[in-house]
Design a protein around this motif. Structure first.
Motif, mmCIF file in Angstrom:
data_model
loop_
_atom_site.group_PDB
_atom_site.id
_atom_site.type_symbol
_atom_site.label_atom_id
_atom_site.label_comp_id
_atom_site.label_asym_id
_atom_site.label_seq_id
_atom_site.Cartn_x
_atom_site.Cartn_y
_atom_site.Cartn_z
ATOM 1 N N THR B 219 0.861 -1.185 0.000
ATOM 2 C CA THR B 219 0.000 0.000 0.000
ATOM 3 C C THR B 219 0.894 1.230 0.000
ATOM 4 O OG1 THR B 219 -0.034 0.135 2.396
ATOM 5 C CG2 THR B 219 -1.753 -1.193 1.343
ATOM 6 N N PRO B 220 0.409 2.353 -0.514
ATOM 7 C CA PRO B 220 1.225 3.584 -0.545
ATOM 8 C C PRO B 220 1.794 3.951 0.826
ATOM 9 C CG PRO B 220 -0.739 3.882 -1.877
ATOM 10 C CD PRO B 220 -0.894 2.548 -1.184
ATOM 11 N N LYS B 221 1.036 3.652 1.909
ATOM 12 C CA LYS B 221 1.500 4.011 3.256
ATOM 13 C C LYS B 221 2.793 3.300 3.640
ATOM 14 C CE LYS B 221 -2.535 5.619 5.757
ATOM 15 N NZ LYS B 221 -3.376 5.866 4.576
ATOM 16 N N GLU B 222 3.039 2.121 3.045
ATOM 17 C CA GLU B 222 4.237 1.346 3.385
ATOM 18 C C GLU B 222 5.492 1.850 2.683
ATOM 19 O OE1 GLU B 222 3.215 -3.155 3.844
ATOM 20 O OE2 GLU B 222 1.843 -2.309 2.350
ATOM 21 N N ILE B 223 5.328 2.854 1.830
ATOM 22 C CA ILE B 223 6.452 3.386 1.047
ATOM 23 C C ILE B 223 6.961 4.671 1.701
ATOM 24 C CG2 ILE B 223 7.160 4.221 -1.240
ATOM 25 C CD1 ILE B 223 6.261 1.220 -1.125
ATOM 26 N N ALA B 224 8.283 4.697 1.966
ATOM 27 C CA ALA B 224 8.861 5.911 2.568
ATOM 28 C C ALA B 224 9.009 7.015 1.528
ATOM 29 C CB ALA B 224 10.211 5.587 3.206
ATOM 30 N N LYS B 225 9.506 6.640 0.354
ATOM 31 C CA LYS B 225 9.713 7.656 -0.686
ATOM 32 C C LYS B 225 9.297 7.110 -2.051
ATOM 33 C CE LYS B 225 11.354 11.766 0.444
ATOM 34 N NZ LYS B 225 11.280 11.795 1.864
ATOM 35 N N ALA B 226 8.514 7.915 -2.757
ATOM 36 C CA ALA B 226 8.191 7.613 -4.147
ATOM 37 C C ALA B 226 9.031 8.543 -5.021
ATOM 38 C CB ALA B 226 6.708 7.835 -4.417
ATOM 39 N N VAL B 227 9.817 7.945 -5.905
ATOM 40 C CA VAL B 227 10.796 8.683 -6.710
ATOM 41 C C VAL B 227 10.426 8.551 -8.181
ATOM 42 C CG1 VAL B 227 13.231 8.783 -7.364
ATOM 43 C CG2 VAL B 227 12.611 8.144 -5.018
ATOM 44 N N TYR B 228 10.139 9.639 -8.830
ATOM 45 C CA TYR B 228 9.836 9.594 -10.262
ATOM 46 C C TYR B 228 10.140 10.959 -10.862
ATOM 47 C CZ TYR B 228 5.555 11.566 -8.316
ATOM 48 O OH TYR B 228 4.684 12.339 -7.618
ATOM 49 N N ALA B 238 0.761 16.086 -8.661
ATOM 50 C CA ALA B 238 -0.557 15.463 -8.857
ATOM 51 C C ALA B 238 -0.448 13.948 -9.015
ATOM 52 C CB ALA B 238 -1.240 16.085 -10.073
ATOM 53 N N ILE B 239 0.617 13.494 -9.685
ATOM 54 C CA ILE B 239 0.809 12.045 -9.886
ATOM 55 C C ILE B 239 0.899 11.338 -8.535
ATOM 56 C CG2 ILE B 239 2.480 10.287 -10.642
ATOM 57 C CD1 ILE B 239 3.157 12.185 -13.004
ATOM 58 N N GLY B 240 1.699 11.912 -7.649
ATOM 59 C CA GLY B 240 1.875 11.308 -6.325
ATOM 60 C C GLY B 240 0.589 11.275 -5.544
ATOM 61 N N LYS B 241 -0.143 12.378 -5.644
ATOM 62 C CA LYS B 241 -1.404 12.464 -4.907
ATOM 63 C C LYS B 241 -2.381 11.402 -5.400
ATOM 64 C CE LYS B 241 -4.749 15.913 -3.400
ATOM 65 N NZ LYS B 241 -5.372 17.207 -3.685
ATOM 66 N N SER B 242 -2.494 11.265 -6.715
ATOM 67 C CA SER B 242 -3.461 10.293 -7.245
ATOM 68 C C SER B 242 -3.006 8.860 -6.990
ATOM 69 C CB SER B 242 -3.719 10.538 -8.729
ATOM 70 O OG SER B 242 -2.556 10.251 -9.472
ATOM 71 N N ALA B 243 -1.684 8.663 -6.811
ATOM 72 C CA ALA B 243 -1.189 7.319 -6.489
ATOM 73 C C ALA B 243 -1.364 6.996 -5.004
ATOM 74 C CB ALA B 243 0.274 7.196 -6.869
ATOM 75 N N GLY B 244 -1.751 8.007 -4.208
ATOM 76 C CA GLY B 244 -2.019 7.761 -2.799
ATOM 77 C C GLY B 244 -0.896 8.160 -1.872
ATOM 78 N N PHE B 245 0.074 8.954 -2.360
ATOM 79 C CA PHE B 245 1.191 9.370 -1.510
ATOM 80 C C PHE B 245 0.938 10.758 -0.933
ATOM 81 C CE2 PHE B 245 3.317 6.564 -4.698
ATOM 82 C CZ PHE B 245 3.682 5.551 -3.821
ATOM 83 N N ALA B 246 1.326 10.940 0.320
ATOM 84 C CA ALA B 246 1.298 12.268 0.932
ATOM 85 C C ALA B 246 2.480 13.066 0.382
ATOM 86 C CB ALA B 246 1.398 12.141 2.445
ATOM 87 N N PRO B 247 2.388 14.410 0.411
ATOM 88 C CA PRO B 247 3.479 15.224 -0.160
ATOM 89 C C PRO B 247 4.858 14.855 0.379
ATOM 90 C CG PRO B 247 1.591 16.606 0.340
ATOM 91 C CD PRO B 247 1.269 15.227 0.875
ATOM 92 N N GLN B 252 11.731 14.999 -3.660
ATOM 93 C CA GLN B 252 11.768 16.358 -4.209
ATOM 94 C C GLN B 252 12.244 16.367 -5.667
ATOM 95 O OE1 GLN B 252 14.090 19.180 -2.016
ATOM 96 N NE2 GLN B 252 13.607 20.825 -3.472
ATOM 97 N N GLU B 253 11.555 17.151 -6.464
ATOM 98 C CA GLU B 253 11.887 17.214 -7.902
ATOM 99 C C GLU B 253 13.246 17.885 -8.133
ATOM 100 O OE1 GLU B 253 11.968 20.175 -9.755
ATOM 101 O OE2 GLU B 253 11.470 21.524 -8.090
ATOM 102 N N LEU B 254 13.879 17.564 -9.270
ATOM 103 C CA LEU B 254 15.151 18.182 -9.647
ATOM 104 C C LEU B 254 15.000 19.085 -10.876
ATOM 105 C CD1 LEU B 254 17.696 15.190 -9.266
ATOM 106 C CD2 LEU B 254 17.489 17.191 -7.787
ATOM 107 N N LEU B 255 13.764 19.196 -11.362
ATOM 108 C CA LEU B 255 13.551 19.966 -12.590
ATOM 109 C C LEU B 255 13.989 21.418 -12.441
ATOM 110 C CD1 LEU B 255 12.300 20.007 -15.504
ATOM 111 C CD2 LEU B 255 10.236 20.897 -14.424
ATOM 112 N N SER B 256 13.646 22.011 -11.298
ATOM 113 C CA SER B 256 13.910 23.440 -11.150
ATOM 114 C C SER B 256 15.355 23.733 -10.748
ATOM 115 C CB SER B 256 12.953 24.046 -10.126
ATOM 116 O OG SER B 256 13.087 23.369 -8.899
#
Lengths: 401, 479
Positions: B219-228, B238-247, B252-256
């Motif tokens: 389940t998303p709760k069992e994941i410490a970090k989602a990296v994409y 938004a992707i993380g939110k819809s996948a069930g992850f809290a902020p 953290q993104e590297l785009l900026s």
């Protein structure tokens, strides 16, 4: 050490073209011009010459072709033993050494040494790109830094300043005085490439070529040719009453330790010290500061001239600046250096420079140097360096009456 | 137990504000991407950055026992001549090494990582390093130009001293033409941005992560970090939110700060996550590109034993502004500056590159067994004037040695894409001296005796023969 060639060989004729950007002159034109002057000066004809050595061209061989055939065909030498020698910027001195050794060995009585280079046909400002002429070989081109000669000599200035505690301003001022002196002398020299006087301020504030060297720290890049005719010493007075005798002719090439071993201080040129020690021994000179009357050294860059004062044992280590400040090397100083303007102003057609230096010493010893004549010189020294501080060959010739 | 044994990253020193791009090209188009992007120096490319990340990754472990190297990049300098082979040579992996290039899609980084983990898990190799690097170009005024950044990551995989165990993967493949580039094309073509964002980016990552969670009953709760990877800041969240992850679960993104680094992008973010991870953390990493790969790792106690975890965070801190857009275009060869005849190079003699490959690619010299003097290049006769022993040499690598700048210059006569050319006399710690180019610095900041280290770069480009002549340069020690 072998007894050497002291006083066994005499120079009886010399010639030198004007140096400069000689767009309308070919290699052949320059070689013929230097040769004819030397022949006339010696009062001989081609039939009197037994052998010839062509010094260089080094970096412009692509426009002359290999071997000494360009020399023998341009001068119409009648099937004489003729050889090209090349030792980077020391090629001119190398040709003279070869001719002198042949005469001293008894292999011939009269020999020609002629140096030639036409840098301005290459299209480069500064020396041609090393990677094109493959001056250092394919491997070094890849593994050695993307260097030029101003950069490799510039690093000697940086290290010299650091070693002896000179600020960039102090160091650059000392270097500027060297160039100002050479421009002054060159302004009195009809055949010189650059004949304009400059000031210390101009030199210190000139655009940087390779830190800390600026435009006026770098010598001219020129076309030109110079020639010498040598003979057995015991024959010399048959040709003229003022022959110049070779007291020593020595050369030293790097062992590689400067580039790859950490003992080298990069604040001097070791080959110069080694060649000078042998030259002084051969010539019987015990105290060069007292015995040498004048010299032409390889001032490809102002820093080269500065460390050469020390490497030749004229100035103590780290003290060249004191002699510069005292005017020791100026035309009216104790040991005038670069009386004809040196590489800096007379110009530097690589293969010819060693013989150009000798041309000035020869004329000075004969009292024929015009407005820049040094009073009553006895011993002249030429120092001709090929390569760069960590990788070089140095030729030293000493001559006298 | 298979997984990540060590990790590293590399971010090139130059950063260009996207405002600089807008100032230059805004009259034409403005991408509206925030922040700045990392820009490879003129002498860097995907191969050199992969080597830099690899050296960072292997700094503590050494390269001795590595049996395979996978290189992932969509912007390989060579199309024929294996780029991974160049990287393996520079990293000194020896000749008994398996190498492969993973390319053509921005998911190539995770594809290489999955293949690497599976290879170690199967027992086929014991240690394998994955290097991912990208240095992509967008046309002036394009969204890609603003979005793309340059960077690299490396992960050492093995079956002992594992800091994060490989738990599983799930992949989806779609022939989705968001961006494409045919052979001989320098710049990508792209489809409408909104379509890429809504039909591809936001869907495929979710599809892969959801598939992974379902496959391994997580389940998303069992994941410490989602990296994409982040291609669009708002949709990244938004992707993380819809996948069930809290902020706080979303890496953290590297785009900026760095930009979209293509195949290296998810791996760089994974390295950044590992730099902060605690034992027991479960990390999900997903890529994006013609579908998506998702993998998950579980962090072990071993991670607390690592001496240093420098990579992305350290790289972010080492930066210099590249304020000139024209300089950037020149670095990438987009703006053809007048090089003059001093800028002509070649022809390179390939047999020399081969015969001296250890000296050129590996920066191997020799060390005298009699007097212990290291020397470069290799000598037959010892250079120590007090020794001169004949044929008493053993190989000696300088690439991993630090040194000091014995002297230096900034040379305006030598040709350089970024004049003045800097070089110096390098005295190596432990002995040995040589004259090498100096890069990633400014002439004003160089000083006698300053500490330097070695970096693998393009020494020159031989346009006549189509050769990137790679060699080593010195750079001021940054750490």
């Amino acid at each position: 050490m072998a007894e050497g060639i002291r006083d066994k060989v005499a120079i009886i004729g010399m010639g030198c073209t004007r140096f400069g950007e000689l767009w309308d002159k070919s290699h052949e034109d320059l070689m013929v011009e230097a040769y004819l002057e030397a022949l006339a000066d010696a009062g001989i004809e081609t039939k009197d010459i037994d052998a010839a050595w062509q010094g260089g061209p080094e970096m412009t061989e692509v426009s002359t072709g290999h071997s000494a055939i360009p020399l023998s065909t341009a001068l119409k030498l009648p099937f004489l033993p003729t050889t090209k020698v090349e030792n980077m910027c020391a090629s001119g001195s190398e040709a003279l050494r070869a001719a002198a050794y042949a005469v001293a060995a008894g292999a011939c009585d009269v020999a020609l040494a002629l140096g030639i280079e036409k840098l301005k046909d290459t299209g480069y400002g500064g020396l041609p790109e090393f990677s094109h002429v493959i001056a250092v070989g394919t491997k070094l081109r890849i593994v050695l830094a993307n260097n030029t000669t101003p950069g490799l000599f510039g690093m000697m200035a940086t290290r010299y300043f650091a070693k002896y505690g000179l600020s960039p301003q102090e160091g650059k001022t000392a270097l500027a005085k060297i160039s100002v002196k050479s421009h002054h002398n060159g302004s009195m020299c009809e055949k010189a490439h650059l004949k304009r006087e400059i000031t210390v301020d101009q030199a210190v504030n000139a655009p940087i070529i390779a830190w800390p060297l600026g435009l006026f720290d770098c010598c001219g890049v020129s076309d030109g040719s110079a020639a010498a005719i040598v003979c057995r010493a015991d024959m010399a007075h048959k040709f003229r009453n003022d022959p110049v005798f070779i007291k020593s002719s020595q050369i030293a090439a790097c062992s590689g330790e400067e580039l790859m071993y950490t003992d080298y201080d990069y604040a001097h040129v070791e080959s110069t010290t080694r060649a000078a020690a042998r030259a002084y021994k051969e010539a019987g000179i015990a105290d060069p500061r007292k015995e040498i009357s004048m010299m032409e050294v390889h001032d490809c860059f102002s820093i080269t001239e500065l460390v050469t004062y020390e490497d030749l044992g004229i100035s103590p280590r780290g003290k060249a600046k004191e002699d510069i400040d005292a005017g020791f090397f100026e035309l009216n100083g104790q040991i005038p250096c670069q009386p004809d303007g040196g590489l800096k102003c007379f110009g530097h057609p690589i293969g010819a420079s060693g013989l150009r230096m000798m041309y000035e010493m020869y004329k000075q010893l004969q009292g024929k140097a015009g407005p820049r004549q040094i009073k009553d010189p006895k011993i002249g020294l030429t120092h001709n360096l090929g390569g760069v501080p960590p990788r070089n060959v140095v030729a030293i010739n000493i001559v006298g009456l | 137990m298979t997984g990540i044994v060590s990790f590293g990253a590399y971010i090139p020193r130059y950063r260009m504000s996207r405002k600089t791009i807008t100032a230059a090209m805004g009259w034409y188009a403005s991408a509206g991407v925030p922040g700045e992007k990392a820009v490879a120096n003129y002498d860097e490319d995907s191969v050199t950055m992969a080597v830099a990340a690899g050296m960072n990754c292997l700094e503590e472990t050494g390269s001795g026992s590595v049996e395979a190297l996978y290189l992932a990049t969509v912007n390989a300098p060579y199309k024929e001549r294996q780029d991974a082979g160049i990287v393996a040579g520079a990293l000194d992996l020896g000749t008994a090494v398996r190498t492969a290039d993973f390319t053509d899609s921005t998911k190539a980084g995770t594809s290489a990582l999955i293949a690497g983990c599976e290879a170690v898990k199967s027992g086929s190799v014991r240690k394998l390093v994955v290097c991912a690097a990208d240095c992509r170009m967008g046309k002036p005024g394009s969204f890609e130009e603003a979005n793309y950044g340059d960077g690299a990551a490396a992960l050492l995989l093995g079956d002992s001293n594992v800091v994060a165990t490989f738990q599983g993967s799930y992949s989806v493949t779609h022939d989705f033409m968001d961006r494409w580039r045919a052979e001989d094309e320098k710049f990508p073509h792209s489809s409408e941005d909104r379509w890429i964002r809504d039909e591809g980016y936001t869907k495929f990552i979710n599809e892969a992560i959801a598939g992974l969670l379902a496959k391994y009953e997580l389940t998303p709760k069992e994941i410490a970090k989602a990296v994409y990877p982040c291609l669009y800041p708002r949709e990244h969240a938004a992707i993380g939110k819809s996948a069930g992850f809290a902020p706080e679960q979303i890496q953290q993104e590297l785009l900026s700060s760095v930009g979209d680094c293509g195949a290296a992008h998810p791996l760089m973010m994974l390295v950044a996550a590992l730099e902060e991870a605690k034992p027991g953390d479960r990390i999900v990493v997903a890529s994006y590109g013609n579908g998506a790969d998702a993998m998950f790792f579980e962090v072990t106690d071993e991670i607390t034993k690592m001496k240093s975890r420098k990579g992305v965070k350290a790289g972010l801190g080492l930066r210099a502004d590249l304020a000139s857009y024209e300089k950037y275009l020149s670095f990438r060869g987009i703006l053809p500056v007048e090089k003059g005849i001093r800028g002509e190079t070649g022809p390179t003699q390939v047999p020399v590159l081969w015969r001296d490959r250890h000296e050129i690619l590996g920066l191997y010299g020799s060390k005298c067994k009699k007097c212990n003097t290291p020397q470069y290049p290799s000598q037959r006769i010892c250079v120590n004037p007090g020794c001169v022993a004949v044929d008493q040499m053993e190989p000696y690598r300088f690439a991993d040695k630090k040194g000091r700048l014995f002297s230096y210059t900034g040379d305006s006569l030598a040709f350089s894409v970024s004049p003045p050319e800097m070089y110096g006399v390098i005295d190596f710690e432990g002995g040995g001296r040589y004259i090498l180019d100096v890069t990633d610095s400014d002439p004003e900041s160089l000083a006698v005796d300053m500490p330097v280290e070695m970096t693998f770069r393009r020494r020159y480009v031989d346009e006549m023969r189509g050769i990137y002549a790679y060699f080593w340069k010195a750079t001021p020690v940054t750490a």
